[in-house]
Every structure is written in structure tokens, then in C-alpha cells.
Design an enzyme around this catalytic site. Structure first.
Site, PDB file in Angstrom:
ATOM      1  N   LYS A  52       0.831  -1.392  -0.213  1.00 11.99           N
ATOM      2  CA  LYS A  52      -0.249   0.015  -0.202  1.00 11.99           C
ATOM      3  C   LYS A  52       1.099   1.119  -0.278  1.00 11.99           C
ATOM      4  O   LYS A  52       1.717   1.486   0.780  1.00 11.99           O
ATOM      5  CB  LYS A  52      -1.059  -0.307   1.271  1.00 11.99           C
ATOM      6  CG  LYS A  52      -2.089   1.112   0.983  1.00 11.99           C
ATOM      7  CD  LYS A  52      -2.719   0.901   2.710  1.00 11.99           C
ATOM      8  CE  LYS A  52      -3.886   2.045   2.142  1.00 11.99           C
ATOM      9  NZ  LYS A  52      -5.010   2.213   4.243  1.00 11.99           N
ATOM     10  N   SER A 127      -9.804   1.921   3.355  1.00 14.23           N
ATOM     11  CA  SER A 127      -8.872   2.620   1.964  1.00 14.23           C
ATOM     12  C   SER A 127      -7.376   1.892   1.375  1.00 14.23           C
ATOM     13  O   SER A 127      -6.699   2.446   0.215  1.00 14.23           O
ATOM     14  CB  SER A 127      -8.403   3.694   2.954  1.00 14.23           C
ATOM     15  OG  SER A 127      -6.844   3.298   3.559  1.00 14.23           O
ATOM     16  N   SER A 151      -9.661  -0.216   7.569  1.00 17.89           N
ATOM     17  CA  SER A 151      -9.366  -0.069   5.979  1.00 17.89           C
ATOM     18  C   SER A 151      -8.574  -1.399   5.462  1.00 17.89           C
ATOM     19  O   SER A 151      -8.648  -1.609   4.262  1.00 17.89           O
ATOM     20  CB  SER A 151      -8.676   1.074   5.195  1.00 17.89           C
ATOM     21  OG  SER A 151      -9.323   1.441   5.978  1.00 17.89           O
TER      22      SER A 151
HETATM   23  N1  GLN Z   1     -13.603   4.505   6.461  1.00 20.49           N
HETATM   24  C1  GLN Z   1     -12.352   4.628   7.504  1.00 20.49           C
HETATM   25  C2  GLN Z   1     -11.813   6.300   7.660  1.00 20.49           C
HETATM   26  O1  GLN Z   1     -12.595   6.255   6.661  1.00 20.49           O
HETATM   27  C3  GLN Z   1     -11.154   3.688   7.537  1.00 20.49           C
HETATM   28  C4  GLN Z   1      -9.923   4.523   7.096  1.00 20.49           C
HETATM   29  C5  GLN Z   1      -8.961   3.563   7.544  1.00 20.49           C
HETATM   30  O2  GLN Z   1      -9.401   2.493   8.354  1.00 20.49           O
HETATM   31  N2  GLN Z   1      -7.702   3.965   7.381  1.00 20.49           N
HETATM   32  O3  GLN Z   1     -11.252   6.514   8.121  1.00 20.49           O
END
Ligand code: GLN
Length: 446
Positions: A52, A127, A151
Site C-alpha cells: 500500500k 482505504s 481499511s
Molecule cells: N472508513 C474509515 C475512514 O474513512 C477507514 C479508515 C482506515 O481504516 N484507514 O476513516
């Protein structure tokens, strides 16, 4: 490695999981590995992996899918990158994500939208959408994602692959570009539970460069894959199969519970009474930490610098205004507000108290149960562009993932069926540092 690049060449034009490929270095490394001594080769030797793009890679741009870091080339490798290298893995490139990991669809990337390999009109989740889509499309058998509030697990669910959010502290965060430091964890995404266990073994362990990494012994996760779950006590929170969760998702989760029962587990209904506060609590804490962490992107030390600014203040203001996307700016504003002198007692401090109550909810369930089981996401993947407008669904989705990060406990998402051709994820949540039991239960389905 060659197969990986072939599959990427065939599919990534449509899936758009990768932001950067390192084909030359990867093929050279794979060739060198082929010629290295056979002794001491571990189980992941020679296998390709995607990373990532918020995990720093020496000599390869690490953008966090943000214009702010478009040209940022790190001078060191994150600890997890060193570790996958030590395991003999070959990194093939960097994977798309929501900008600075803020989002649930990968549509918030400044560069491209990743598509769900099961249905190209749908999002892969986020994400870590690039990480999950690349594995689902067979472009790489392994990837690393990050999970601050779901995420790793939610994109794994949307793409029909296996994603683990380890216990906070299990994996070093050194070299992970921080979003919310008290919630962030790096986690493996794979096609099988066994692969996932192997990769978590490779990246886990104490690291003197991350003071929050744990001294806790790292067990051999693969040894936990016995298939035997007789006597396992499974808790199902009534909040996880309630309002706002799609009927198909509930059906498949219930069917999975039946499978566990048939393998000798006992199922009990429990309640996590504070889970209804998980989402506002998460957003207060995550944005507060993000507003502080993202202060370092000032146009001076890292990344994007606006041209033609007349003084230092203008460099800061314009670089940040031009470099960050809308979602990131919104969160910096929320977070700054939550930490401000007038409001931090009502918002940040209160959220920290509720965080403790949420952790206590889990702790009391774990006095009588080994794992908690429910859906990973309230629905299957959303349509690209359509994004979920239904607040109830978004709210329910957050309940299912973010409370795990607030409590710092581990959770895995595994595929448990389909609805209209789109995968559904089953989430298994465990006690601190008990990833072994999660792998054991997850593997029992395979
Ligand atoms: N949907 C969550 C957010 O927008 C997930 C973020 C994450 O785990 N990086 O903050």
C-alpha cells in the site's frame, strides 16, 4: 514474479490497483533469489507482494495517493518492507488507496479510482482498495494494507479475499505514514487464511523504532491451523445483525454460524451496548490525531510546495490548500476543532472516555467467549460514483469495523458467500494478541 507482471499487464488497465510498478528491480531480485543457496529459504521465499502506498519504500515514490506527496521518494524502508525482504519476498509495486487512508471506497485517491475485480462498476472498498483488488484480480498473491478504522477488513470483504487487522502493537508502524497513530495497524491481505498467517508471521514483532510495538512473543500462526474448533465459544452481538445490515449479508453470516456450530462450536447472543457510539468516537479521535500528524506536511520539509508564495505563512497555506484533497482538509478541520481549547473537553476527552467503555464492552464479552463473529460490512460493494448516500448504511458499516480499532484488538475478514455476484465478508474478532484463534476459526471454513 513474471506471472504477476503478466497478470498486471492483462488486467490492471481496468482494475487500476497499482500506482507504481517496480518491474525491473523486481525481476532482477527474483533472478538473484533463484541463484541464491537453497538452505534457509522460508515459506514466502520468492513470492511477489504489493505494498500500500502509505508504507515507505526506499527509492520508490510513496505518495499516500496525495498530490502532497506525489514526488516524495523515501530514503528508507518501513520495518514491514525490510521484513518481507528478509523473508525473500519480491515487491512488485505500490498500491492505490484513499488519500492518506481517509475513506472507504478508494475513490478519494488523487490519482485514480480502483475498480472491484468482481464487478468493474463497483468500488473495491477502502482505504486499502488497491491492496484488496490486486489480490482478488490475481495480480499478486500477497499485499499489505493498513487498517485505522476498517481499511484492511472492509476492502477484503468487498473483494472476496482474506484481510487481518492485527492487535495494536503486533506489527511495527515504523515507516507507515501516520493517519491516527493510536489506531493504525498494518495488516496482510491474501487469498487464503494460510497465506495470511504466513505473512503476518513475517511482519510481526517488536521493533525499537516503534515504541508502541509489543514485546509479546509472536507464535507460529500456521501451527494454529488445525481445523479443530470443538468447544469454541462464539459470541454474536445483537447490534451486528440488526437494523441497517442487508438481508443477504445477515443470511450468509447466519449460515456461517451454522457451519461453526456443526464443527462443534457453541453460539451465544451478546450485547455491545456502546457500539452505537463507535462511529462518532472514532471520528473525533481519528481526525484529532490526523490533524496533528498531518501538520508535518508544510511545504518545507516534505512533498508539495506551492509556487510563487511571498512569505513563510503563504508557503504553508497555499501548499496545504493545493496539496491536500477535500476529504483530508475536512478531517484536518474537524480534528483541529476537536482539539481546540474551547472544545477538547467536550469532544476529544469525552471520546477518549467512550473509547474506554467500548473496550470494556469487548472485555466483558471475552470473559465468557473466545471470539466474536458478525459481518465485516453492512452491504456488499457500492457502485462507483454512486457512493453510499444512505447515512444509515454508512453508520452501520462503521459500527462493524471501527470499534475493533478503538479497542486495539485483532479481527479478520474472510469471504462467506455472494450476493448478486459480489462477495460478502465474515468478521471474526478476538482477544488482544490472540490472532491464533482467529486464524484457527477462519481456517476451519476452508
Ligand atoms: N472508513 C474509515 C475512514 O474513512 C477507514 C479508515 C482506515 O481504516 N484507514 O476513516
Amino acid at each position: 514474479t513474471e506471472d504477476s507482471f503478466k497478470q498486471i499487464a492483462a488486467l490492471d488497465g481496468q482494475v487500476k490497483a497499482f500506482l507504481a510498478l517496480t518491474e525491473e528491480e523486481a525481476l532482477a531480485k527474483a533472478a538473484a533469489l533463484d541463484n541464491s543457496p537453497k538452505e534457509g529459504r522460508g515459506p514466502l521465499f520468492g513470492l511477489p507482494i504489493g505494498i500500500k502506498d502509505n508504507i515507505v519504500t526506499k527509492g520508490t515514490a510513496t505518495t499516500c495517493a496525495s498530490k502532497m506527496l506525489e514526488n516524495f521518494v523515501p530514503v528508507y524502508d518501513a520495518t514491514v518492507v525490510e521484513k518481507v525482504n528478509e523473508a525473500g519476498m519480491v515487491s512488485v509495486g505500490k498500491l492505490n488507496m484513499d488519500e492518506f487512508a481517509m475513506g472507504s471506497t478508494t475513490e478519494r485517491s488523487a490519482f485514480q479510482t480502483t475498480h472491484n475485480p468482481w464487478n468493474l462498476d463497483c468500488v473495491p472498498g477502502g482505504s486499502s482498495g488497491g491492496s484488496a483488488a490486486a489480490v482478488a484480480a490475481g495480480e499478486v498473491p500477497f499485499s499489505l494494507g493498513t487498517d485505522t478504522g476498517g481499511s484492511v477488513r472492509q476492502p477484503a470483504a468487498f473483494c472476496g479475499v482474506v484481510g487481518m487487522k492485527p492487535t495494536y502493537g503486533r506489527v511495527s508502524r515504523n515507516g507507515l505514514v501516520a493517519f491516527a497513530s493510536s489506531l493504525d495497524q498494518i495488516g496482510p491481505i491474501t487469498r487464503t487464511v494460510e497465506d495470511n498467517a504466513l505473512l503476518l508471521n513475517a511482519i510481526s514483532g517488536v521493533d525499537h523504532r516503534d515504541s508502541s510495538s509489543s514485546q509479546q512473543q509472536v507464535p507460529d500462526f500456521k501451527a494454529a491451523l488445525t481445523g479443530d474448533i470443538k468447544g469454541l465459544r462464539v459470541a454474536v452481538p445483537k447490534e451486528y445483525l440488526g437494523e441497517g445490515i442487508a438481508e443477504d449479508v445477515k443470511d450468509k453470516v447466519r449460515a456461517s454460524l451454522k457451519v461453526l456450530e456443526s464443527l462443534g462450536a457453541t453460539i451465544g447472543e451478546v450485547t455491545l451496548p456502546h457500539s452505537k457510539y463507535a462511529s462518532p468516537t472514532y471520528y473525533a479521535i481519528a481526525t484529532a490525531e490526523a490533524s496533528s500528524n498531518l501538520a508535518r506536511f508544510d511545504g518545507i520539509r516534505y512533498g508539495y510546495r506551492a509556487e510563487g508564495a511571498k512569505n513563510l505563512d503563504e508557503i504553508y497555506l497555499r501548499s496545504r490548500a493545493e496539496g491536500f484533497g477535500t476529504e483530508v482538509k475536512k478531517r484536518i478541520l474537524y480534528g483541529t476543532y476537536a482539539l481546540s481549547a474551547d472544545h477538547h473537553e467536550d469532544l476529544y476527552v469525552k471520546a477518549m472516555k467512550v473509547r474506554t467503555l467500548i473496550s470494556q464492552d469487548f472485555a466483558s464479552v471475552f470473559e465468557n467467549y473466545d471470539v466474536i463473529v458478525g459481518p465485516t460490512s453492512a452491504t456488499t460493494a457500492y457502485e462507483i460514483g454512486g457512493a453510499v448516500k444512505d447515512q444509515l448504511t454508512l453508520y452501520a458499516n462503521d459500527i462493524l469495523t471501527v470499534s475493533v480499532n478503538l479497542a486495539g484488538i485483532p479481527a479478520i475478514s474472510i469471504p462467506c458467500g455472494f450476493s448478486d455476484g459480489l462477495p460478502i465478508g465474515l468478521q471474526i474478532i478476538g482477544k488482544h494478541f490472540d490472532e491464533e484463534t482467529l486464524y484457527r476459526v477462519a481456517h476451519a471454513f476452508e
